[in-house]
Design an enzyme around this catalytic site. Structure first.
Site, PDB file in Angstrom:
ATOM      1  N   GLU A 191      -9.631   3.494   1.972  1.00 50.77           N
ATOM      2  CA  GLU A 191      -9.057   3.712   0.630  1.00 50.77           C
ATOM      3  C   GLU A 191      -7.992   2.680   0.278  1.00 50.77           C
ATOM      4  O   GLU A 191      -7.790   2.378  -0.895  1.00 50.77           O
ATOM      5  CB  GLU A 191      -8.470   5.124   0.544  1.00 50.77           C
ATOM      6  CG  GLU A 191      -7.032   5.299   1.083  1.00 50.77           C
ATOM      7  CD  GLU A 191      -6.862   5.026   2.565  1.00 50.77           C
ATOM      8  OE1 GLU A 191      -7.881   5.030   3.299  1.00 50.77           O
ATOM      9  OE2 GLU A 191      -5.734   4.772   3.022  1.00 50.77           O
ATOM     10  N   ASP A 217     -12.434   6.717   3.745  1.00 48.55           N
ATOM     11  CA  ASP A 217     -11.251   6.429   4.555  1.00 48.55           C
ATOM     12  C   ASP A 217     -10.834   4.955   4.447  1.00 48.55           C
ATOM     13  O   ASP A 217      -9.762   4.570   4.886  1.00 48.55           O
ATOM     14  CB  ASP A 217     -11.521   6.808   6.023  1.00 48.55           C
ATOM     15  CG  ASP A 217     -10.239   6.926   6.832  1.00 48.55           C
ATOM     16  OD1 ASP A 217      -9.149   6.938   6.225  1.00 48.55           O
ATOM     17  OD2 ASP A 217     -10.341   7.003   8.072  1.00 48.55           O
ATOM     18  N   ARG A 260      -7.768  -0.531   0.670  1.00 48.54           N
ATOM     19  CA  ARG A 260      -8.263  -1.739   0.003  1.00 48.54           C
ATOM     20  C   ARG A 260      -8.645  -1.462  -1.447  1.00 48.54           C
ATOM     21  O   ARG A 260      -8.615  -2.349  -2.284  1.00 48.54           O
ATOM     22  CB  ARG A 260      -9.428  -2.332   0.809  1.00 48.54           C
ATOM     23  CG  ARG A 260     -10.635  -1.462   0.906  1.00 48.54           C
ATOM     24  CD  ARG A 260     -11.567  -1.867   2.050  1.00 48.54           C
ATOM     25  NE  ARG A 260     -11.036  -1.437   3.350  1.00 48.54           N
ATOM     26  CZ  ARG A 260     -11.604  -1.697   4.504  1.00 48.54           C
ATOM     27  NH1 ARG A 260     -12.720  -2.413   4.562  1.00 48.54           N
ATOM     28  NH2 ARG A 260     -11.071  -1.268   5.631  1.00 48.54           N
ATOM     29  N   LYS A 303       0.842  -1.206   0.000  1.00 50.18           N
ATOM     30  CA  LYS A 303       0.000   0.000   0.000  1.00 50.18           C
ATOM     31  C   LYS A 303       0.873   1.251   0.000  1.00 50.18           C
ATOM     32  O   LYS A 303       1.681   1.447   0.894  1.00 50.18           O
ATOM     33  CB  LYS A 303      -0.912  -0.016   1.227  1.00 50.18           C
ATOM     34  CG  LYS A 303      -1.750   1.249   1.437  1.00 50.18           C
ATOM     35  CD  LYS A 303      -2.676   1.125   2.663  1.00 50.18           C
ATOM     36  CE  LYS A 303      -3.423   2.423   2.957  1.00 50.18           C
ATOM     37  NZ  LYS A 303      -4.282   2.316   4.168  1.00 50.18           N
ATOM     38  N   ASP A 349      -2.772   9.815   4.379  1.00 45.16           N
ATOM     39  CA  ASP A 349      -4.178   9.435   4.449  1.00 45.16           C
ATOM     40  C   ASP A 349      -4.943  10.382   5.374  1.00 45.16           C
ATOM     41  O   ASP A 349      -4.901  10.252   6.592  1.00 45.16           O
ATOM     42  CB  ASP A 349      -4.297   7.989   4.967  1.00 45.16           C
ATOM     43  CG  ASP A 349      -5.740   7.504   5.015  1.00 45.16           C
ATOM     44  OD1 ASP A 349      -6.617   8.193   4.466  1.00 45.16           O
ATOM     45  OD2 ASP A 349      -5.977   6.421   5.609  1.00 45.16           O
ATOM     46  N   LYS A 352     -10.556  12.129   8.693  1.00 48.94           N
ATOM     47  CA  LYS A 352     -10.139  11.597   9.995  1.00 48.94           C
ATOM     48  C   LYS A 352     -10.131  12.716  11.038  1.00 48.94           C
ATOM     49  O   LYS A 352      -9.945  13.885  10.694  1.00 48.94           O
ATOM     50  CB  LYS A 352      -8.705  11.050   9.888  1.00 48.94           C
ATOM     51  CG  LYS A 352      -8.583   9.721   9.169  1.00 48.94           C
ATOM     52  CD  LYS A 352      -7.118   9.262   9.175  1.00 48.94           C
ATOM     53  CE  LYS A 352      -6.958   7.936   8.458  1.00 48.94           C
ATOM     54  NZ  LYS A 352      -7.680   6.816   9.097  1.00 48.94           N
ATOM     55  N   ASP A 390       1.341   5.781   5.958  1.00 48.83           N
ATOM     56  CA  ASP A 390       0.392   4.928   5.239  1.00 48.83           C
ATOM     57  C   ASP A 390       0.961   4.351   3.939  1.00 48.83           C
ATOM     58  O   ASP A 390       0.292   3.610   3.232  1.00 48.83           O
ATOM     59  CB  ASP A 390      -0.914   5.690   4.979  1.00 48.83           C
ATOM     60  CG  ASP A 390      -2.140   4.801   5.113  1.00 48.83           C
ATOM     61  OD1 ASP A 390      -2.036   3.721   5.728  1.00 48.83           O
ATOM     62  OD2 ASP A 390      -3.203   5.184   4.586  1.00 48.83           O
TER      63      ASP A 390
HETATM   64  N1  BES Z   1      -4.551   3.933   7.006  1.00 48.02           N
HETATM   65  C1  BES Z   1      -5.724   3.646   7.742  1.00 48.02           C
HETATM   66  C2  BES Z   1      -5.511   2.574   8.805  1.00 48.02           C
HETATM   67  C3  BES Z   1      -4.601   2.906   9.958  1.00 48.02           C
HETATM   68  C4  BES Z   1      -5.131   3.408  11.139  1.00 48.02           C
HETATM   69  C5  BES Z   1      -3.256   2.631   9.911  1.00 48.02           C
HETATM   70  C6  BES Z   1      -4.297   3.662  12.219  1.00 48.02           C
HETATM   71  C7  BES Z   1      -2.421   2.905  10.976  1.00 48.02           C
HETATM   72  C8  BES Z   1      -2.936   3.405  12.133  1.00 48.02           C
HETATM   73  C9  BES Z   1      -6.809   3.141   6.792  1.00 48.02           C
HETATM   74  O1  BES Z   1      -6.813   3.695   5.531  1.00 48.02           O
HETATM   75  C10 BES Z   1      -8.125   3.480   7.412  1.00 48.02           C
HETATM   76  O2  BES Z   1      -8.394   4.635   7.566  1.00 48.02           O
HETATM   77  N2  BES Z   1      -8.928   2.471   7.729  1.00 48.02           N
HETATM   78  C11 BES Z   1     -10.201   2.695   8.311  1.00 48.02           C
HETATM   79  C12 BES Z   1     -11.174   1.742   7.680  1.00 48.02           C
HETATM   80  C13 BES Z   1     -12.612   1.996   8.068  1.00 48.02           C
HETATM   81  C14 BES Z   1     -13.073   3.334   7.546  1.00 48.02           C
HETATM   82  C15 BES Z   1     -13.459   0.889   7.534  1.00 48.02           C
HETATM   83  C16 BES Z   1     -10.091   2.431   9.805  1.00 48.02           C
HETATM   84  O3  BES Z   1      -9.399   1.486  10.192  1.00 48.02           O
HETATM   85  O4  BES Z   1     -10.653   3.197  10.571  1.00 48.02           O
HETATM   86 ZN    ZN Z   2      -5.014   4.382   4.868  1.00 47.35          ZN
HETATM   87 MN    MN Z   3      -7.912   5.497   5.461  1.00 45.44          MN
END
Ligand code: BES
Ligand code: ZN
Ligand code: MN
Length: 481
Positions: A320, A318, A322, A236, A241, A248, A259
């Site tokens: 993104e 968010d 995947r 990734k 992000d 966020k 990220d």
């Molecule tokens: N990059 C984040 C995940 C992340 C969170 C990595 C904290 C490292 C530390 C990812 O893109 C994300 O925002 N995932 C969301 C998914 C949700 C919206 C289904 C999450 O985990 O909140």
């Molecule tokens: Zn992310």
């Molecule tokens: Mn995200």
């Protein structure tokens, strides 16, 4: 980066680290008085003793045969002394009996010597020169280790870089710089090609960005490769992000500069494989963009069409990672891979569930591959715990109006993300969610604060171990028929 020099000079005035198992094998400079001191320290279970001579330091390390990680920790402790004393040059010596642990000792020493001072106005630290004294036949092992550590440091550096200094084209340029002079096949797909390949996930996430998306393909197909169908690593590469329109919260958002850690790991891994001429056919795939809110951004509720023609309802911008990984998995399919491994800071849920010290691993049609990976995880101490991809976990990402949606409910978020990726995989597949360990806020062992490079040593040693296996050819041929 430190320097590694092989040298057999004898010096009584240079800093020296001596590593051995027994006190009676100590170098002749150590007299009986010093031996007594060492013995006393050993009785207090301190196995690293520093003698401050007028011209230099002598660091005596008495190692007991123990687990690899324990040995790395001792190396890491010595590295701390090197740093505190601001040494710039140091001889590393061991007696023959410890050669089998010396590798891990040096590994811990090197891994803990990482410093990130790119943004410090005063750069006070030395680039240390290590003068390693081993017989010629072992030099190659330590050169290989040096390359591997260098690649780990590269991954850490990229994560630590300020996000505005590492937007998509800079990330690509850094990859090109890394591979300068190295025999590897690099393809950089630009926006036009990404459009013609219909990578709707990557293009969708990129919609809000002021910088174009890129897709990097690194192909190391060694002359001596033992497999024909490639191992593929997908990383990734979200350079920052923000969450996009599903913005966020401000707290800790700066950590989202990490990220792209998975993408950095894949590039580092490919570098280590290529420079060390590992006899393997391996491909690295890195989709790159940031995830920004703006008037042109992807919107919650949008439907996008992925590279394979299937549709995704975007309920949360968010989620993104995947989306860009799914396109990469569609592309992976075209190479008829032996195994595909994705590595990504994918979910806050993995981070919450496991903390900072473990990778969340998932597998689909790859249980034998996964078992071996878990073992290498213990060996390298980049440990993995398996989350199940049972079919029920697909339910939350069923969509009423598209083929799938990109986020589920508040439960088992790491697994539903894994199920989303699995939906786009039609091959033995392992997914590693490194959201916890990719970036840490406090120095731990030989992991610095910030980017850790977790995954590079794991995947490098994993591939090597697969190649060493007598069953390897069987696994591969089974897969190829
Ligand atoms: N990059 C984040 C995940 C992340 C969170 C990595 C904290 C490292 C530390 C990812 O893109 C994300 O925002 N995932 C969301 C998914 C949700 C919206 C289904 C999450 O985990 O909140
Ligand atoms: Zn992310
Ligand atoms: Mn995200």
């Amino acid at each position: 980066m430190f320097e590694l020099i092989f040298s057999n000079i004898h010096s009584t005035t240079k800093n020296l680290v001596w590593v051995g198992t027994k006190i009676d094998q100590l170098p002749s400079e150590i007299d009986d008085k010093d031996k007594n001191i060492i013995n006393k320290e050993l009785n207090r279970s301190n196995n690293v003793v520093v003698f401050n001579r007028s011209t230099h330091l002598e660091i005596i390390v008495i190692l007991e045969p123990s687990d690899k990680e324990e040995i790395r920790k001792v190396g890491s402790k010595v590295s701390k002394i090197v740093q505190d004393e601001n040494l710039s040059e140091l001889i590393l010596q061991c007696n023959d009996e410890v050669l089998i642990y010396f590798y891990e000792f040096v590994e811990g020493l090197f891994l803990n010597s990482y410093r990130f001072n790119q943004y410090k106005s005063l750069k006070t630290e030395n680039e240390v020169k290590y003068l390693l004294q081993v017989s010629d036949k072992y030099e190659a092992y330590f050169i290989e280790l040096y390359h591997l550590v260098k690649s780990v440091f590269w991954a850490r550096d990229l994560v630590n870089r300020a996000p505005s200094d590492l937007y998509s084209s800079i990330f690509v340029q850094e990859i090109l710089n890394l591979f300068e002079g190295i025999a590897i096949n690099i393809e950089i797909l630009e926006k036009k090609q990404i459009e013609s390949m219909k990578m709707g996930g990557l293009l969708g996430v990129n919609k809000g960005s002021s910088t174009p998306p890129y897709f990097v393909i690194l192909h190391h197909n060694d002359d001596q490769a033992l497999n024909t169908k490639p191992f593929i690593f997908v990383g990734k590469g979200i350079t920052f992000d923000t969450g996009g329109i599903s913005l966020k919260p401000a707290k800790n958002m700066h950590e989202m500069k990490s990220d792209m850690a998975g993408g950095a790991v894949v590039a580092s891994l490919m570098y280590a494989l290529a420079i060390n001429h590992i006899p393997v056919n391996a491909i690295g795939l890195i989709p790159i963009t940031d995830n920004m809110p703006g008037p042109n951004s992807l919107l919650p509720g949008d439907i996008i069409t992925m590279m394979d023609g299937r549709t995704v309802e975007v309920v949360n911008t968010d989620a993104e990672g995947r989306l860009i990984l799914a396109d990469a998995l569609c592309l992976a399919q075209k190479y008829a891979p032996t195994l595909v491994i994705s590595i990504a800071t994918l979910t806050g849920a993995a981070h919450k569930a496991l903390g900072h010290y473990v990778i969340a691993g998932m597998q689909s049609k790859a249980s034998a591959f996964f078992e071996r990976l878990e073992k290498i995880g213990m060996d390298t101490y980049e440990r993995i715990v398996e989350f199940p991809l049972w079919e029920e976990y697909f339910n939350p990402i069923k969509s009423d109006i598209a083929d799938i949606k990109n986020a589920g409910n508040e439960y088992a978020g790491a697994i539903t993300a894994g199920k989303f990726l699995e939906f786009f995989s039609d091959f033995p597949f392992i997914h590693l969610d490194i959201a916890g360990p990719a970036y840490i806020t406090k120095h731990w062992g030989y992991w610095p604060q910030g980017g850790t490079g977790v995954g590079v040593r794991l995947l490098y040693n994993y591939l090597k171990s697969l190649l060493d296996l007598p069953e390897f050819n069987e696994i591969i041929t089974q897969n190829e028929n």
